[in-house]
Scaffold this motif. Sequence first.
Motif, PDB file in Angstrom:
ATOM      1  N   ILE A   1       0.875  -1.175   0.000  1.00  0.00           N
ATOM      2  CA  ILE A   1       0.000   0.000   0.000  1.00  0.00           C
ATOM      3  C   ILE A   1       0.913   1.225   0.000  1.00  0.00           C
ATOM      4  O   ILE A   1       1.723   1.403   0.905  1.00  0.00           O
ATOM      5  CB  ILE A   1      -0.909   0.031   1.246  1.00  0.00           C
TER       6      ILE A   1
ATOM      7  N   THR B   1       1.288   5.166   0.338  1.00  0.00           N
ATOM      8  CA  THR B   1       0.552   6.247   0.987  1.00  0.00           C
ATOM      9  C   THR B   1       1.264   7.575   0.776  1.00  0.00           C
ATOM     10  O   THR B   1       2.484   7.652   0.908  1.00  0.00           O
ATOM     11  CB  THR B   1       0.410   5.969   2.499  1.00  0.00           C
TER      12      THR B   1
ATOM     13  N   LEU C   1      -3.771   9.942   0.558  1.00  0.00           N
ATOM     14  CA  LEU C   1      -4.052   9.138  -0.633  1.00  0.00           C
ATOM     15  C   LEU C   1      -3.357   7.809  -0.467  1.00  0.00           C
ATOM     16  O   LEU C   1      -2.158   7.759  -0.158  1.00  0.00           O
ATOM     17  CB  LEU C   1      -3.514   9.829  -1.897  1.00  0.00           C
ATOM     18  N   ARG C   2      -4.108   6.730  -0.677  1.00  0.00           N
ATOM     19  CA  ARG C   2      -3.521   5.386  -0.598  1.00  0.00           C
ATOM     20  C   ARG C   2      -3.804   4.663  -1.899  1.00  0.00           C
ATOM     21  O   ARG C   2      -4.903   4.760  -2.439  1.00  0.00           O
ATOM     22  CB  ARG C   2      -4.109   4.613   0.589  1.00  0.00           C
ATOM     23  N   SER C   3      -2.798   3.961  -2.400  1.00  0.00           N
ATOM     24  CA  SER C   3      -2.980   3.214  -3.645  1.00  0.00           C
ATOM     25  C   SER C   3      -2.238   1.891  -3.550  1.00  0.00           C
ATOM     26  O   SER C   3      -1.380   1.702  -2.701  1.00  0.00           O
ATOM     27  CB  SER C   3      -2.471   4.029  -4.837  1.00  0.00           C
ATOM     28  N   GLY C   4      -2.598   0.988  -4.440  1.00  0.00           N
ATOM     29  CA  GLY C   4      -2.017  -0.349  -4.416  1.00  0.00           C
ATOM     30  C   GLY C   4      -3.066  -1.332  -3.935  1.00  0.00           C
ATOM     31  O   GLY C   4      -4.167  -1.396  -4.482  1.00  0.00           O
TER      32      GLY C   4
ATOM     33  N   ASN D   1      -7.098   1.383  -2.269  1.00  0.00           N
ATOM     34  CA  ASN D   1      -7.231   2.659  -2.971  1.00  0.00           C
ATOM     35  C   ASN D   1      -8.222   3.515  -2.205  1.00  0.00           C
ATOM     36  O   ASN D   1      -9.384   3.161  -2.081  1.00  0.00           O
ATOM     37  CB  ASN D   1      -7.715   2.453  -4.411  1.00  0.00           C
TER      38      ASN D   1
ATOM     39  N   ARG E   1      -9.077   7.802  -0.775  1.00  0.00           N
ATOM     40  CA  ARG E   1      -8.812   9.235  -0.709  1.00  0.00           C
ATOM     41  C   ARG E   1      -9.535   9.755   0.519  1.00  0.00           C
ATOM     42  O   ARG E   1     -10.762   9.676   0.598  1.00  0.00           O
ATOM     43  CB  ARG E   1      -9.344   9.910  -1.967  1.00  0.00           C
TER      44      ARG E   1
ATOM     45  N   TYR F   1     -13.393   5.107  -0.894  1.00  0.00           N
ATOM     46  CA  TYR F   1     -12.635   3.885  -0.680  1.00  0.00           C
ATOM     47  C   TYR F   1     -13.063   2.925  -1.770  1.00  0.00           C
ATOM     48  O   TYR F   1     -14.250   2.633  -1.908  1.00  0.00           O
ATOM     49  CB  TYR F   1     -12.952   3.323   0.709  1.00  0.00           C
ATOM     50  N   ASP F   2     -12.105   2.474  -2.573  1.00  0.00           N
ATOM     51  CA  ASP F   2     -12.434   1.552  -3.669  1.00  0.00           C
ATOM     52  C   ASP F   2     -12.385   0.117  -3.174  1.00  0.00           C
ATOM     53  O   ASP F   2     -11.392  -0.305  -2.586  1.00  0.00           O
ATOM     54  CB  ASP F   2     -11.451   1.729  -4.836  1.00  0.00           C
TER      55      ASP F   2
ATOM     56  N   THR G   1     -16.949   1.654  -5.705  1.00  0.00           N
ATOM     57  CA  THR G   1     -16.428   2.744  -4.879  1.00  0.00           C
ATOM     58  C   THR G   1     -17.411   3.084  -3.765  1.00  0.00           C
ATOM     59  O   THR G   1     -18.592   3.279  -4.017  1.00  0.00           O
ATOM     60  CB  THR G   1     -16.175   3.985  -5.758  1.00  0.00           C
TER      61      THR G   1
END
Length: 145
Positions: free
Chosen positions: A53, A55, A67-70, A73, A75, A88-89, A94
């Motif tokens: 993840i 961040t 913002l978090r991705s991987g 996901n 915001r 939050y995906d 979503t």
Amino acid sequence: MSVEKNVKIKVISTICPIEGDEETYELWLQGVWLKKNGKMYLRYEEIIEDQTIRTTVKMNNDDALILRSGAVNMRLPFSTECKQNGHYDTMYGTLPLQTKTYHLGFEHVDEDNISGRFNVQYDLIISGQSVGHYTLEIQYTEGQA
């Protein structure tokens, strides 16, 4: 002009769910402090159950953004002025989120070594209902772990 420094990061996250017991997590991570266009950011990676993840935290005293991705996901925006909309995906789609920020603090020292502290206290709201009160504190210091 942008400035980038390697930093040691300590993340303390406390969750007080509406139902259930309070939980506190503490992580020590290596990351990067970044100053770009007058704004300050922290970037770091967490590895949870073999998933990464990434961040990014945009830090400020008036508003902030995570913002978090991987593997996750998300915001999460923060403002002490009013509720903020995030998301939050999930694999199902979503999920809209809201944050109601009670406290936002940011201290930064830029003398011999870069160091600072960012903290936020907020309610996480899903479908109009608070699911809990969250406290996040991030401390950072220039250098390698």
